[in-house]
Structure formats: structure tokens, C-alpha cells
Design a protein around this motif. Structure first.
Motif, mmCIF file in Angstrom:
data_model
loop_
_atom_site.group_PDB
_atom_site.id
_atom_site.type_symbol
_atom_site.label_atom_id
_atom_site.label_comp_id
_atom_site.label_asym_id
_atom_site.label_seq_id
_atom_site.Cartn_x
_atom_site.Cartn_y
_atom_site.Cartn_z
ATOM 1 N N ALA A 95 83.403 107.751 -1.181
ATOM 2 C CA ALA A 95 82.161 108.243 -0.596
ATOM 3 C C ALA A 95 81.756 107.351 0.582
ATOM 4 C CB ALA A 95 81.047 108.250 -1.639
ATOM 5 N N GLN A 96 81.132 107.957 1.553
ATOM 6 C CA GLN A 96 80.726 107.185 2.731
ATOM 7 C C GLN A 96 79.541 106.293 2.397
ATOM 8 O OE1 GLN A 96 79.585 111.350 4.227
ATOM 9 N NE2 GLN A 96 78.672 109.977 5.732
ATOM 10 N N LYS A 97 79.520 105.119 3.018
ATOM 11 C CA LYS A 97 78.478 104.141 2.758
ATOM 12 C C LYS A 97 78.222 103.334 4.016
ATOM 13 C CE LYS A 97 77.288 100.356 -0.406
ATOM 14 N NZ LYS A 97 77.781 99.497 -1.522
ATOM 15 N N VAL A 98 76.960 102.993 4.238
ATOM 16 C CA VAL A 98 76.563 102.198 5.395
ATOM 17 C C VAL A 98 75.734 101.024 4.909
ATOM 18 C CG1 VAL A 98 75.250 102.207 7.543
ATOM 19 C CG2 VAL A 98 76.580 104.222 6.903
ATOM 20 N N THR A 99 76.067 99.815 5.380
ATOM 21 C CA THR A 99 75.384 98.615 4.905
ATOM 22 C C THR A 99 74.847 97.796 6.074
ATOM 23 O OG1 THR A 99 76.833 98.490 2.966
ATOM 24 C CG2 THR A 99 75.606 96.499 3.556
ATOM 25 N N GLN A 100 73.563 97.510 6.013
ATOM 26 C CA GLN A 100 72.923 96.609 6.968
ATOM 27 C C GLN A 100 72.377 95.426 6.178
ATOM 28 O OE1 GLN A 100 70.722 100.301 8.830
ATOM 29 N NE2 GLN A 100 70.544 98.595 10.273
ATOM 30 N N THR A 101 72.916 94.258 6.405
ATOM 31 C CA THR A 101 72.546 93.099 5.599
ATOM 32 C C THR A 101 71.373 92.319 6.180
ATOM 33 O OG1 THR A 101 74.192 91.777 6.742
ATOM 34 C CG2 THR A 101 74.869 92.825 4.680
ATOM 35 N N GLN A 102 71.106 92.484 7.456
ATOM 36 C CA GLN A 102 69.988 91.772 8.076
ATOM 37 C C GLN A 102 68.700 92.536 7.798
ATOM 38 O OE1 GLN A 102 71.995 92.382 11.779
ATOM 39 N NE2 GLN A 102 71.935 90.202 12.278
ATOM 40 N N THR A 103 67.798 91.938 7.044
ATOM 41 C CA THR A 103 66.551 92.614 6.715
ATOM 42 C C THR A 103 65.604 92.588 7.905
ATOM 43 O OG1 THR A 103 66.813 91.930 4.427
ATOM 44 C CG2 THR A 103 64.646 92.701 5.100
ATOM 45 N N SER A 104 65.502 91.422 8.560
ATOM 46 C CA SER A 104 64.624 91.315 9.711
ATOM 47 C C SER A 104 65.149 90.270 10.686
ATOM 48 C CB SER A 104 63.198 90.965 9.277
ATOM 49 O OG SER A 104 63.172 89.691 8.680
ATOM 50 N N ILE A 105 64.814 90.471 11.949
ATOM 51 C CA ILE A 105 65.205 89.556 13.028
ATOM 52 C C ILE A 105 63.998 89.375 13.937
ATOM 53 C CG2 ILE A 105 66.724 89.180 15.003
ATOM 54 C CD1 ILE A 105 68.740 91.084 13.741
ATOM 55 N N SER A 106 63.762 88.137 14.357
ATOM 56 C CA SER A 106 62.697 87.849 15.320
ATOM 57 C C SER A 106 63.303 87.243 16.570
ATOM 58 C CB SER A 106 61.668 86.885 14.725
ATOM 59 O OG SER A 106 60.978 87.478 13.650
ATOM 60 N N VAL A 107 62.907 87.755 17.716
ATOM 61 C CA VAL A 107 63.404 87.228 18.995
ATOM 62 C C VAL A 107 62.252 87.134 19.973
ATOM 63 C CG1 VAL A 107 65.709 88.212 18.633
ATOM 64 C CG2 VAL A 107 64.013 89.493 19.957
ATOM 65 N N VAL A 108 62.488 86.371 21.032
ATOM 66 C CA VAL A 108 61.539 86.289 22.142
ATOM 67 C C VAL A 108 61.949 87.322 23.175
ATOM 68 C CG1 VAL A 108 60.637 84.800 23.958
ATOM 69 C CG2 VAL A 108 61.123 83.861 21.677
ATOM 70 N N GLU A 109 60.968 87.945 23.783
ATOM 71 C CA GLU A 109 61.268 89.006 24.737
ATOM 72 C C GLU A 109 62.162 88.511 25.866
ATOM 73 O OE1 GLU A 109 56.961 88.772 27.059
ATOM 74 O OE2 GLU A 109 58.003 90.665 26.906
ATOM 75 N N LYS A 110 62.930 89.430 26.422
ATOM 76 C CA LYS A 110 63.869 89.229 27.519
ATOM 77 C C LYS A 110 65.185 88.600 27.066
ATOM 78 C CE LYS A 110 60.130 88.891 30.871
ATOM 79 N NZ LYS A 110 59.472 88.080 31.926
ATOM 80 N N THR A 111 65.312 88.336 25.767
ATOM 81 C CA THR A 111 66.570 87.829 25.242
ATOM 82 C C THR A 111 67.410 88.978 24.700
ATOM 83 O OG1 THR A 111 65.604 87.418 23.065
ATOM 84 C CG2 THR A 111 65.532 85.607 24.661
ATOM 85 N N THR A 112 68.645 88.662 24.261
ATOM 86 C CA THR A 112 69.575 89.653 23.717
ATOM 87 C C THR A 112 69.651 89.504 22.205
ATOM 88 O OG1 THR A 112 70.897 89.739 25.742
ATOM 89 C CG2 THR A 112 71.977 90.416 23.695
ATOM 90 N N VAL A 113 69.668 90.626 21.519
ATOM 91 C CA VAL A 113 69.755 90.610 20.058
ATOM 92 C C VAL A 113 70.890 91.523 19.615
ATOM 93 C CG1 VAL A 113 68.086 92.494 19.758
ATOM 94 C CG2 VAL A 113 68.443 90.857 17.913
ATOM 95 N N THR A 114 71.554 91.140 18.541
ATOM 96 C CA THR A 114 72.611 91.958 17.947
ATOM 97 C C THR A 114 72.269 92.245 16.494
ATOM 98 O OG1 THR A 114 74.329 91.018 19.368
ATOM 99 C CG2 THR A 114 75.050 92.112 17.355
ATOM 100 N N MET A 115 72.366 93.511 16.137
ATOM 101 C CA MET A 115 72.144 93.921 14.741
ATOM 102 C C MET A 115 73.458 94.424 14.156
ATOM 103 S SD MET A 115 68.402 95.710 14.926
ATOM 104 C CE MET A 115 68.189 95.831 16.682
ATOM 105 N N ASP A 116 73.735 93.986 12.939
ATOM 106 C CA ASP A 116 75.022 94.271 12.308
ATOM 107 C C ASP A 116 74.965 95.511 11.431
ATOM 108 O OD1 ASP A 116 75.359 90.719 11.653
ATOM 109 O OD2 ASP A 116 75.931 91.881 13.429
ATOM 110 N N CYS A 117 76.136 96.147 11.314
ATOM 111 C CA CYS A 117 76.269 97.299 10.425
ATOM 112 C C CYS A 117 77.740 97.433 10.049
ATOM 113 C CB CYS A 117 75.787 98.576 11.113
ATOM 114 S SG CYS A 117 76.070 100.105 10.182
ATOM 115 N N VAL A 118 78.021 97.559 8.776
ATOM 116 C CA VAL A 118 79.380 97.858 8.330
ATOM 117 C C VAL A 118 79.359 99.164 7.554
ATOM 118 C CG1 VAL A 118 80.169 95.477 8.298
ATOM 119 C CG2 VAL A 118 79.102 96.439 6.262
ATOM 120 N N TYR A 119 80.480 99.847 7.575
ATOM 121 C CA TYR A 119 80.527 101.168 6.957
ATOM 122 C C TYR A 119 81.794 101.323 6.140
ATOM 123 C CZ TYR A 119 83.477 101.905 11.041
ATOM 124 O OH TYR A 119 84.458 101.774 11.990
#
Lengths: 115, 116
Positions: free
Chosen positions: A1-25
Motif C-alpha cells: 500500500a502507498q504511504k507518505v511520511t513526513q518526520t519533521q513536525t515543525s521548522i522555524s526559519v528567518v525570512e529570506k533564507t532557504t528551507v528544505t522539508m523532507d518527505c519519503v514515500y
């Protein structure tokens, strides 16, 4: 069965910076579609960007881009030059290429962009 | 182009009461989804239709939940006897099954249900 997992519950950054959010499937299909959606504080869910599994190039839309690593079953969302209004919950989702149009979502990552 | 319309926006019930949610998808969208989103969780698929046919309702609690889309356009999701555990936002989404924008879901604003 298909499944999607996001392990990062929350992320805080300062504006104008770059952020990456993870996802595995997980999927048994050789063909599938991957999506990222954004849910704002009002509850509205909007589509951001999509990656088709057969495409080698990473998708890019505006200041959103994807890091698709097929051997790792990973699809990261990259937001460059973050803005305060990027603060929201981001969901990764997947649709398998065969067997219908079922779309499953991950649990989401809350992004807070501060001044 | 009108988006996905849902009503009501809010519902508050006592346990054991019934409630119906209504969804009007984007015109021409053949696929319609109902999701349940508990607080601070991701949307969880309940059921989806292609035209008027149910494609997958395996996650629908069939003893209390039912969903129909009789003419392949509007849809109704009904809870016969609500429980406190049904407290969540109920989201309707629609999409084209084919074409360049296939598979992209367009969501309604949702119905926020509280069961006391």
C-alpha cells in the motif's frame, strides 16, 4: 500500500533564507505522482508543485523547487528566499500510477518564518 | 472559474446525532474525494468517486458513514450517529482524471465538525 511520511513536525526559519522539508514515500508502482500542498492558517489547502516519477528533472515553480531522489524514495520541498507569508503547514502527497486515483497525504510539516 | 464549494462551514452536534456534508466540485472534474482531517494531522482519505462510481471506500466507517455522488457532480457525505472521535474537518476535493493537470487536487474550504 502507498504511504507518505513526513518526520519533521515543525521548522522555524528567518525570512529570506532557504528551507528544505523532507518527505519519503512507499509504493510498489513504477509510475507515480508526487505533490506538495500548503495549508494556510485559515485552513485553505492549495497545490504548490508536482513531480512525475518518470521525469528526471526536478520540478520548479516560482520560489518552490523539488529535490527528487528516486533511489531513496524521497521528495524534498525547497523554498528559497522565504517570506513571512510562507508560514503554513506543508503536506507531501502521492498518487500511484496504476489502480485508480487514490491520493494519500503525509502528516505535514509546520513552517514558521519570522522577521 | 468557481472553486470547490462545501457546506456547511461548521457543525456542532451531540453524540448520536446525524449530519450531512455537501460538496459541489469544480465543473467538469470527474474525480471527487472526501478527506477527514483531525486537528494537527494530515488529510486522511475516506472515499473517492470517479463520476458517480465509488472507486475506494475502504477507509469509510461503513456502519455510520455513507457517501454518494448520484449524478457524477455534487456529493453528500453523511454521518448517521456521530461520535466524539469524529470531531475533525471534513474536506472535499476534486480533480480531472486525465489531461495535463491530472491528479492535482483542488480543495474546498472544509466543514469543521465538533461532536460534544
Amino acid at each position: 500500500a502507498q504511504k507518505v511520511t513526513q518526520t519533521q513536525t515543525s521548522i522555524s526559519v528567518v525570512e529570506k533564507t532557504t528551507v528544505t522539508m523532507d518527505c519519503v514515500y512507499e509504493t510498489r508502482d513504477s509510475s507515480y505522482f508526487l505533490f506538495w500542498y500548503k495549508q494556510t492558517a485559515s485552513g485553505e489547502i492549495v497545490f504548490l508543485i508536482r513531480q512525475d516519477s518518470y521525469k528526471k528533472e526536478n520540478a520548479t515553480v516560482g520560489h518552490y523547487s523539488l529535490n527528487f531522489q528516486k533511489p531513496k524514495s524521497s521528495i524534498g520541498l525547497i523554498i528559497t528566499a522565504t517570506q513571512i507569508e510562507d508560514s503554513a503547514v506543508y503536506f507531501c502527497a502521492m498518487r500511484e500510477g496504476t489502480g485508480g486515483y487514490k491520493v494519500v497525504f503525509g502528516s505535514g510539516t509546520r513552517l514558521l518564518v519570522s522577521p | 472559474e468557481a472553486g470547490v464549494t462545501q457546506s456547511p462551514r461548521y457543525a456542532v452536534l451531540q453524540e448520536g446525532q446525524a449530519v450531512s456534508f455537501w460538496c459541489d466540485p469544480i465543473s467538469g472534474h470527474d474525480t471527487l474525494y472526501w478527506y477527514q482531517q483531525p486537528r494537527d494531522q494530515g488529510p486522511q482519505l475516506l472515499v473517492y468517486f470517479r463520476d458517480e462510481a465509488v472507486i475506494d471506500n475502504s477507509q469509510l466507517p461503513s456502519d455510520r458513514f455513507s457517501a454518494v455522488r448520484p449524478k457524477g457532480t455534487n456529493s453528500t457525505l453523511k454521518i448517521q450517529s456521530a461520535k466524539q472521535g469524529d470531531t475533525a474537518t471534513y474536506l472535499c476535493a476534486s480533480s480531472f482524471g486525465t489531461g495535463g493537470s491530472q491528479n492535482t487536487l483542488y480543495f474546498g474550504a472544509g466543514t469543521r465538525l465538533s461532536v460534544l
